[in-house]
Design an enzyme around this catalytic site. Structure first.
Site, PDB file in Angstrom:
ATOM      1  N   GLY A   1       0.799  -1.220   0.000  1.00  0.00           N
ATOM      2  CA  GLY A   1       0.000   0.000   0.000  1.00  0.00           C
ATOM      3  C   GLY A   1       0.830   1.267   0.000  1.00  0.00           C
ATOM      4  N   SER A   2       0.198   2.357   0.470  1.00  0.00           N
ATOM      5  CA  SER A   2       0.821   3.683   0.400  1.00  0.00           C
ATOM      6  C   SER A   2       1.987   3.812   1.373  1.00  0.00           C
ATOM      7  CB  SER A   2      -0.217   4.746   0.742  1.00  0.00           C
ATOM      8  OG  SER A   2       0.419   5.979   0.990  1.00  0.00           O
ATOM      9  N   THR A   3       2.991   4.595   0.947  1.00  0.00           N
ATOM     10  CA  THR A   3       4.145   4.851   1.820  1.00  0.00           C
ATOM     11  C   THR A   3       3.763   5.726   3.006  1.00  0.00           C
ATOM     12  OG1 THR A   3       4.827   6.798   0.558  1.00  0.00           O
ATOM     13  CG2 THR A   3       5.773   4.690  -0.084  1.00  0.00           C
TER      14      THR A   3
END
Lengths: 133, 386
Positions: A61-63
């Site tokens: 997923g997103s950082t």
């Protein structure tokens, strides 16, 4: 029984395992206020990771997920330590800025929720204390 | 990983908490991905700007980092900010101020290369916006991995990045050949091709042949779509991009792209105008040429749009558009140029339900947010729109 992994963030911890066998997204997957898993695809949805030793195969997923780990730590809802099969940027960065001991290179399929473990993240060692059955 | 004496001292905390944490991040990533050393970077570009994405958790981290004296040591710009209600905008301003306190230039754009953050061939950089990463790697031939928000911030503070991935020659070679047999001519053709390749290739380094883009914007658009629907960070285009001559070695699989592949993507994004309530142009942020083109198309149309047209661009391009009169023209026809912001990272669900766009990247994201989407070239959008 002992498992030998690799140090990502040093430190020691002892506690109860919560194990997911699926990749975990912190952004949108974990409530930063409570430490409860909210990811609909997660096999530990609805369970809390607060104060436990969290094991899962890898992050996804997103950082921005790194900041969610930081928020958990600030609210006292972070896991005591993190064990992953394979470290990647998101979780490693989150563990570093939150100073949560972390090891990788552990086959998490051998671990079960409820087991008691002791981690020496500096040497990358995870020791099984109680099977938790 | 090998560290210099200076780096060892920074890691040990000799230069304070912020530099220590930044070093820890870089060293951990270097170890995870097998880097042998840290290398100096020429610039950084940081994601994790929109309050919609980073939330309170991000603000808290940034504030602690600022309090610990975090300062960037190389030229650094930001990703676009979000747009929302008053409360949101106050939080958004707080985020930008924290970055400013670190010495970061508060230009918030996915096209830093249309402003002051323009690397040259073979420069090592640490950028995080996926469309800017693929632009820098492929079109300029600069070198960056797809950094995350925190890792690009760490690199900006230290002025270095671990040497792995696309910083190394061997990882910049093509891994698949793409023979484009479909007819690719317009901006949206390139967007659709990029979308299709991202979907089908994942994280390959494709070597494309069979297309000859008329404008650089077409490549910008193709790359952005590839990086959104997949995780491609570098492509080569025969006869066009700077590294194509050294990109092929060994036996590579060849895939072809036919007209039918293009049609299949276009059909997914063909919602009727009565289900569309805004037009969105400028994803990635529009060039001055694209702004000029919109102004001219609106003038040719000759009557104002009934639904709003939003054109997102960097502050640099907006300032030029103001000075050259394009902004005024666009506003006369119910358009608006929005500087340094991005709808993809804005909480606009509820404000609008359907977008018409020429961007493959926007089409991808807004569909995933549950919007109706119509994807077409600006000539058609502005002519047909209510």
């Amino acid at each position: 029984m002992k498992f030998k992994g690799r140090r990502i963030v040093g430190g020691n911890a002892e506690g109860e395992l919560i194990v997911s066998y699926k990749p975990l997204s912190f952004l949108g997957g974990v409530d930063p206020e409570t430490g409860i898993i909210t990811d609909a695809e997660s096999d530990i949805r609805g369970e809390s990771i607060a104060g436990k030793i969290l094991a899962f195969p890898r992050g996804k997923g997103s950082t921005v997920g790194s900041y969610v780990i930081y928020a958990l730590k600030k609210k006292g809802k972070a896991p005591k330590a993190i064990i992953v099969g394979e470290a990647e940027t998101i979780v490693a960065t989150g563990a570093i800025i939150s100073e949560i001991p972390m090891v990788d290179g552990i086959d998490v399929s051998k671990l079960r929720s409820g087991m008691k473990v002791k981690i020496n993240a500096d040497s990358g060692e995870v020791e099984l204390l109680e099977s938790g059955e | 990983m090998y560290l210099t004496k200076e780096e060892e001292l920074a890691l040990a905390g000799e230069y304070g908490y912020a530099l220590q944490k930044a070093m820890e991040i870089l060293v951990a990533l270097g170890d995870i991905y097998g880097a042998e050393r840290l290398i100096p970077i020429k610039s950084a570009q940081i994601a994790g700007v929109s309050y919609k994405n980073i939330g309170e958790a991000g603000i808290e981290f940034l504030r602690d980092f600022v309090d610990a004296g975090a300062k960037v040591s190389v030229y650094t710009t930001l990703n676009p900010a979000g747009i929302g209600d008053d409360e949101f905008m106050a939080k958004q301003a707080e985020v930008l101020n924290l970055y400013r306190e670190m010495g970061i230039e508060i230009t918030s754009t996915c096209t830093p290369y249309y402003g002051a953050n323009l690397p040259k061939f073979r420069d090592h950089i640490a950028w995080s916006e996926s469309s800017a990463v693929i632009f820098a790697n492929s079109i300029i031939g600069a070198r960056t991995n797809r950094e995350g928000g925190p890792s690009s911030l760490a690199a900006a503070i230290v002025g270095k990045t671990p040497e792995y991935g696309l910083h190394l020659d061997e990882n910049r070679k093509a891994t698949v050949i793409v023979d484009v047999q479909a007819k690719i001519k317009t901006f949206v053709d390139y967007a659709v091709l990029g979308y299709h390749l991202g979907r089908t290739l994942g994280n390959d380094v494709p070597y494309l042949r069979g297309i000859k883009p008329e404008r650089m914007e077409f490549l910008k658009e193709m790359g952005a779509a590839m990086a959104a629907s997949g995780s491609i960070a570098l492509y080569h285009l025969e006869g066009e991009t700077p590294e194509y001559g050294n990109a092929l070695s060994g036996n590579l699989e060849t895939v072809t792209v036919e007209d039918d592949d293009m049609k299949a993507v276009k059909e997914q994004f063909s919602d009727d105008w009565d289900r569309i309530d805004m037009i969105l142009i400028g994803c990635p942020h529009a060039s001055l040429f694209e702004v000029k083109e919109i102004a001219e198309l609106l003038r040719m149309r000759g009557r104002p749009l009934k639904i709003p047209l939003f054109l997102t661009a960097s502050r640099a391009v907006k300032a030029l558009s103001d000075a050259l009169g394009y902004t005024e023209t666009i506003e006369r026809y119910n358009g608006k140029i929005i500087a340094d912001s991005c709808f993809v990272v804005s909480p606009i669900k509820g404000w609008y339900s359907g977008i018409a766009t020429n961007s493959g990247k926007s089409a991808f994201y807004f569909r995933s947010f549950g919007f109706n989407v119509r994807l077409d070239d600006v000539e058609n959008l502005i002519r047909e729109a209510p």
